[in-house]
Design an enzyme around this catalytic site. Sequence first.
Site, PDB file in Angstrom:
ATOM      1  CD  GLU B  62      -2.528  -1.283   2.564  1.00 29.69           C
ATOM      2  OE1 GLU B  62      -3.530  -1.388   2.832  1.00 29.69           O
ATOM      3  OE2 GLU B  62      -1.820  -0.699   3.989  1.00 29.69           O
ATOM      4  NE  ARG B 118       0.030   4.797  11.288  1.00 33.93           N
ATOM      5  CZ  ARG B 118      -0.299   3.815  10.553  1.00 33.93           C
ATOM      6  NH1 ARG B 118      -1.462   2.743  11.907  1.00 33.93           N
ATOM      7  NH2 ARG B 118      -0.789   3.530   9.218  1.00 33.93           N
ATOM      8  CG  ASP B 233      -5.212  -4.754   8.932  1.00 33.50           C
ATOM      9  OD1 ASP B 233      -5.235  -5.600   7.810  1.00 33.50           O
ATOM     10  OD2 ASP B 233      -4.273  -3.909   9.148  1.00 33.50           O
ATOM     11  CB  SER B 298      -8.018   0.566  14.532  1.00 34.48           C
ATOM     12  OG  SER B 298      -6.400   1.049  13.541  1.00 34.48           O
TER      13      SER B 298
END
Lengths: 348, 348
Positions: B62, B118, B233, B298
């Site tokens: 990605e 993160r 995800d 998320s």
Amino acid sequence: MAVALNAVPFISVEGMMKLVLRQGLPAFLVDLARCIEADFARWPSFDKTPRLASHSVDGVIELMPASDGELYGFKYVNGHPSNARTGRQTVTAFGVLADVRSGYPVLLSEMTLLTALRTAAMSALAARHLAGPDARGMAIIGNGAQAEFQAVAFRSLLGIEHVRLHDIDPAATEKCARNLRRLGFSLVTCETAEAAVEGADIITTVTADKQFATILTDNMVGPGVHINAVGGDCPGKTELHRDILLRSDIFVEYAPQTRIEGEIQQLDADHPVTELWQVINGNAPGRTDRAQITLFDSVGFAIEDFAALRHVRGLIGEAPFDPPLDLLADPDDPRDLFGMLMRAEARL
Amino acid sequence: MAVALNAVPFISVEGMMKLVLRQGLPAFLVDLARCIEADFARWPSFDKTPRLASHSVDGVIELMPASDGELYGFKYVNGHPSNARTGRQTVTAFGVLADVRSGYPVLLSEMTLLTALRTAAMSALAARHLAGPDARGMAIIGNGAQAEFQAVAFRSLLGIEHVRLHDIDPAATEKCARNLRRLGFSLVTCETAEAAVEGADIITTVTADKQFATILTDNMVGPGVHINAVGGDCPGKTELHRDILLRSDIFVEYAPQTRIEGEIQQLDADHPVTELWQVINGNAPGRTDRAQITLFDSVGFAIEDFAALRHVRGLIGEAPFDPPLDLLADPDDPRDLFGMLMRAEARL
């Protein structure tokens, strides 16, 4: 290349120059064009997408991905015409090749030089399929960073020795002429674009303004000419008068992208164009008669960068000039990324 | 940072570890969460786009860009669950920050570690807005590379000391427990997911399989729980039974991306969800009562990476650990890229 799992082979600007100069620029461009041609010939096997562009007042930043199912490549490239004022390049770029099966990068390379090289190789490759067989002279309008690469590529692939130069900035023309004279080109420098195109079999436009411009008007383009339109490559950035487009047979890299970015953004969305890979494959005709005007509406497509990265990866082989980058984490136990960090405390 | 025009500041994996350890992991995560929160608070000022994903049999690669008009950032990241079999990371990443005005990269950084950091900071930040104020215990289901980062982030931001671990692979749980025990957590290792969620105020699911899975079934989630669903995800990759989603108030990063990639791909396209930045801004409520089930679905969004890159750029300041990369061409005359190459012939 046997490198540790954390390491990514790297080609710096200096490393790229060494790679090109080791082989010699003309031979490098010929091989690069061959590599691009091979990838265009297997066009349907690529996962293609128009590039992802982020526009701002001063320019554009783009990500250009492509994959053939075994390798994945992308290029980061900017286009900022005003950069010259601060001593920077209008276009800079770098790129990455990765292994599709693991997702691990296998090469990170500078691509400012490599983009200049592949753009020139692409232009000459297209012209070899589209220009008249007797083409001997080329006009280059826009004598910035890309101009000499175009000249050398056209000489190396098509035998073009006669080049007519024009730029709105005479200093750019002088710089370009100085570089090309040293390489033995037969040159004419021209004060106007009209003078430059006179008698030219091929017209290359490669200006950098980020706006609609009219570098060529309809009356400047005679029958039989091949136009290599390189500079118009953004929404709102074109170089040719619309009437020229209507008289030309238009060839593009990847129609969905070129309709947004190329000269043909001036035309209806269903105006017929031919994708160049079809010509390379023999599925579509290129030039069919001497009087025809052919136009390669070039914007630069990700497969060209993919081919260029693949090419330089092959060239560096086992002996890259630059040390690899410590870019990927490689814990002793692959699931123990946290442990790697904690254990580093004792060491660092 | 005064560097030559050709040079791009670089943070290697080793450099990132030094940066984190210099400050200490808990403080680093707290500051990173603050930086993400600040960028979420100015959400409308970002140029946003769902990431550009290239899927293959084994995984996904990605590109995730974002820009605030002054800086442009993007991350390259892969997700390959089978990588562990070859000693590789499931997720590796690197990223770039660039100056929007010139298009020049100003930082190239490893992001395998930084993504782990993160993601954990983001999870804890969301939980601070969504979990009950008395939350004391967390279950972590999936004890791979991300698990310990989650635990440390939740302790640093929410004071969570009690952690219950489960993984279908007991060796993963053992690795995770070993790392966390050293840091003084109160731990329970569990043979089943059912056992792990017992009494937990927060449930974090962070498994890696690239498929529809049901890590949590409806009966496992009691009133008042906050679910932090990190592992689902990708299109086709989810962790929660659909019935849980129907009982939860769902919070997401960027709805257009999460509807493709998150748990909510199981729901109708118009199922109501709240973007977290609205909660951070005070424009939308977070948790409104004790019995409510909140779900942070998320998937990881580009602004988190942007914030993370911005944060580490600030931290390296004038004294990076790594030498800069010779990544950008810098000819004496910016328009004379060709001359730079030709002149190098004498030197190289």
